[in-house]
Design a protein around this motif. Structure first.
Motif, PDB file in Angstrom:
ATOM      1  N   PRO A 203      34.260  -5.782   8.243  1.00 30.71           N
ATOM      2  CA  PRO A 203      33.057  -5.004   8.415  1.00 30.71           C
ATOM      3  C   PRO A 203      33.318  -3.379   8.611  1.00 30.71           C
ATOM      4  O   PRO A 203      32.355  -2.605   8.138  1.00 30.71           O
ATOM      5  CB  PRO A 203      32.546  -5.423   9.830  1.00 30.71           C
TER       6      PRO A 203
ATOM      7  N   THR B 179      33.667  -2.127   5.005  1.00 27.40           N
ATOM      8  CA  THR B 179      32.414  -2.035   4.160  1.00 27.40           C
ATOM      9  C   THR B 179      31.579  -0.925   4.575  1.00 27.40           C
ATOM     10  O   THR B 179      30.832  -0.350   3.925  1.00 27.40           O
ATOM     11  CB  THR B 179      31.697  -3.533   4.386  1.00 27.40           C
ATOM     12  N   TYR B 180      31.406  -0.904   6.047  1.00 26.31           N
ATOM     13  CA  TYR B 180      30.715   0.331   6.321  1.00 26.31           C
ATOM     14  C   TYR B 180      31.118   1.837   5.922  1.00 26.31           C
ATOM     15  O   TYR B 180      30.365   2.513   5.552  1.00 26.31           O
ATOM     16  CB  TYR B 180      30.709   0.119   7.873  1.00 26.31           C
TER      17      TYR B 180
ATOM     18  N   GLN C 186      30.233   1.987   2.276  1.00 19.03           N
ATOM     19  CA  GLN C 186      28.764   2.247   2.330  1.00 19.03           C
ATOM     20  C   GLN C 186      28.297   3.494   2.419  1.00 19.03           C
ATOM     21  O   GLN C 186      27.503   4.268   1.831  1.00 19.03           O
ATOM     22  CB  GLN C 186      28.104   1.237   3.112  1.00 19.03           C
ATOM     23  N   ASN C 187      29.015   4.268   3.649  1.00 20.53           N
ATOM     24  CA  ASN C 187      28.782   5.657   3.878  1.00 20.53           C
ATOM     25  C   ASN C 187      29.094   6.601   2.464  1.00 20.53           C
ATOM     26  O   ASN C 187      28.419   7.522   2.234  1.00 20.53           O
ATOM     27  CB  ASN C 187      29.709   5.986   4.848  1.00 20.53           C
TER      28      ASN C 187
ATOM     29  N   LYS D 141      17.290  -3.051   3.059  1.00 23.23           N
ATOM     30  CA  LYS D 141      18.325  -3.955   3.746  1.00 23.23           C
ATOM     31  C   LYS D 141      17.796  -5.014   4.538  1.00 23.23           C
ATOM     32  O   LYS D 141      18.422  -5.651   4.896  1.00 23.23           O
ATOM     33  CB  LYS D 141      19.332  -2.706   4.509  1.00 23.23           C
TER      34      LYS D 141
ATOM     35  N   ASN E 237      23.902  -0.244  -1.664  1.00 22.08           N
ATOM     36  CA  ASN E 237      24.012   0.037  -0.327  1.00 22.08           C
ATOM     37  C   ASN E 237      23.334  -0.843   0.805  1.00 22.08           C
ATOM     38  O   ASN E 237      23.786  -0.916   1.729  1.00 22.08           O
ATOM     39  CB  ASN E 237      23.381   1.706   0.052  1.00 22.08           C
TER      40      ASN E 237
ATOM     41  N   SER F 279      25.333  -2.929   3.651  1.00 19.25           N
ATOM     42  CA  SER F 279      24.489  -2.696   5.068  1.00 19.25           C
ATOM     43  C   SER F 279      24.590  -4.105   5.398  1.00 19.25           C
ATOM     44  O   SER F 279      25.056  -4.253   6.686  1.00 19.25           O
ATOM     45  CB  SER F 279      23.675  -1.730   5.044  1.00 19.25           C
TER      46      SER F 279
ATOM     47  N   SER G  18      27.811  -6.288   5.887  1.00 17.24           N
ATOM     48  CA  SER G  18      28.705  -5.878   7.135  1.00 17.24           C
ATOM     49  C   SER G  18      28.281  -6.541   8.420  1.00 17.24           C
ATOM     50  O   SER G  18      28.919  -7.004   9.200  1.00 17.24           O
ATOM     51  CB  SER G  18      28.858  -4.123   7.170  1.00 17.24           C
ATOM     52  N   GLY G  19      26.689  -6.340   8.493  1.00 20.28           N
ATOM     53  CA  GLY G  19      26.150  -6.989   9.780  1.00 20.28           C
ATOM     54  C   GLY G  19      26.370  -8.540   9.961  1.00 20.28           C
ATOM     55  O   GLY G  19      26.764  -9.067  11.048  1.00 20.28           O
TER      56      GLY G  19
ATOM     57  N   ASN H 105      29.803  -9.731  10.257  1.00 18.73           N
ATOM     58  CA  ASN H 105      30.223  -9.577  11.890  1.00 18.73           C
ATOM     59  C   ASN H 105      29.665 -10.754  12.499  1.00 18.73           C
ATOM     60  O   ASN H 105      30.228 -11.198  13.596  1.00 18.73           O
ATOM     61  CB  ASN H 105      29.748  -8.208  12.344  1.00 18.73           C
TER      62      ASN H 105
END
Length: 377
Positions: A104, A107-108, A111-112, A134, A198, A202, A205-206, A209
């Motif tokens: 996560p 990935t974050y 993504q940024n 998203k 993106n 996002s 990642s969530g 998790n």
């Protein structure tokens, strides 16, 4: 009957509560309420510290500190309340599972880096409006990865939520004058592709998790899992703080621009991150999307009071659509639909009795079966 279905599908009366005639899990509601509060507080406090030149403090330092606070909290909680338990998380800890908690964070971070490119091509208003895609990708990945089914009504609610977020920002989009930001069709297609990537990252990642929390050693304490997740958050943000400067005067020191209000923001953001973990544990990422949307509208209303932000017709229309979406997604009708699905799956196939009787009558030995009775007579 409907009453029977409600009684069988909603049996956890001890931990459930009823709000506006909708059955709500207490833990999920508490986590959602906490997350909403911390998001609203984050928005308002950040707006209070913002200047014409941006944020006057080093943001990478602030993010690193909030990750350290989250790791410290999770470690202290686990050591004091979970360490003495039989399943404290350590017996099933493996290198593979530990390294999966880096996904996560990585990935974050990736993504940024995409966000800056997408904003540069499409412009901030366009990105702000359509980045809400998203919400849809979260629902899709939630179905694919976690195998959690949504009813048709809940899928409609997800689409309405996306629509509500877009409607609320149409005025910003139309007044921005960003229509000339697209140099050509190729850049438009490339920027739209970045938006899709993106949004997918996002959502992934969530959802990943959430998968770690619910599927990998599900009996392990939540804070033990948070410790692993926050450890990689500290490592990645430490590297980011070393190799790139955040917004603000990053060359003057780690604590440049820090004030008591900035420290409150850091603590609030750390609490926000911890509340997200509880959302993953007791609810899901789709509920997190709804919670974030509610926070956006509350923060907008408060901004109109304290910062003289205008609330227009588009915003109010977005509130109405959001309210409808919330009821459609959270309403008890979804429990009834899912219960009916389960009954249909478990029910044995229907037997056509008339057809069976006709088949018996046509059976050749059916007449012979009666002969012994005649002979006896």
């Amino acid at each position: 009957s409907i009453r029977t279905v409600q009684r069988t599908t909603i049996s956890r009366d001890v931990i459930n509560m009823r709000i506006f005639n909708i059955e709500v899990d207490r833990a999920a509601f508490g986590a959602g309420a906490a997350l909403t509060f911390f998001i609203v507080t984050q928005t308002m406090l950040t707006a209070a510290t913002k200047t014409d030149d941006g944020l006057p403090y080093k943001t990478t330092s602030a993010i690193l500190l909030q990750e350290i606070i989250k790791l410290s909290f999770a470690s202290a909680f686990w050591f004091n309340f979970d360490y003495t338990k039989i399943n404290n998380g350590l017996p099933n800890l493996t290198v593979k599972n530990f390294l999966m908690y880096s996904v996560p964070g990585l990935t974050y971070a990736f993504q940024n880096s995409i966000v800056y490119s997408a904003i540069a091509i499409l412009g901030p208003p366009t990105f702000q409006v359509f980045s809400n895609f998203k919400i849809v990708t979260t629902a899709i990945l939630h179905r694919m990865i976690l195998k959690r089914s949504l009813t048709i009504i809940q899928w409609l609610a997800v689409v309405l939520l996306f629509t509500a977020m877009v409607i609320s920002k149409l005025t910003v989009f139309s007044n921005s004058g960003q229509s000339g930001a697209w140099a050509g069709r190729e850049e438009l297609i490339f920027g739209a592709g970045l938006l899709v990537v993106n949004s997918t990252l996002s959502a992934f990642s969530g959802v990943f998790n959430e998968w770690l929390i619910k599927k990998i050693d599900p009996d392990a304490p939540l804070q033990f899992k948070n410790m692993q997740l926050y450890f990689f958050g500290v490592v990645l943000n430490f590297l980011g703080n070393m190799f790139q400067g955040g917004q603000g005067t990053s060359d003057d020191g780690f604590f440049t621009g820090f004030t008591p209000l900035v420290w409150i923001i850091i603590i609030n953001n750390a609490a926000l991150g911890i509340s997200v973990a509880f959302i993953m544990k007791y609810a899901n990422n789709v509920v997190k999307c709804f919670t974030g949307a509610i926070a956006v509208y509350i923060a907008s209303c408060l901004s109109s009071i304290f910062f003289n932000e205008t609330i227009d017709v588009a915003f109010m229309c977005g509130v109405v659509v959001l309210t409808v979406a919330l009821y459609l997604y959270m309403g008890n009708h979804n429990n009834l639909i899912k219960a009916q699905w389960e009954q249909q799956v478990r029910a044995p196939p229907a037997i056509d009795m008339d057809r069976m009787e006709r088949a018996i009558e046509k059976t050749p030995h059916s007449a012979d079966a009666k002969e012994p009775d005649n002979k006896l007579k």
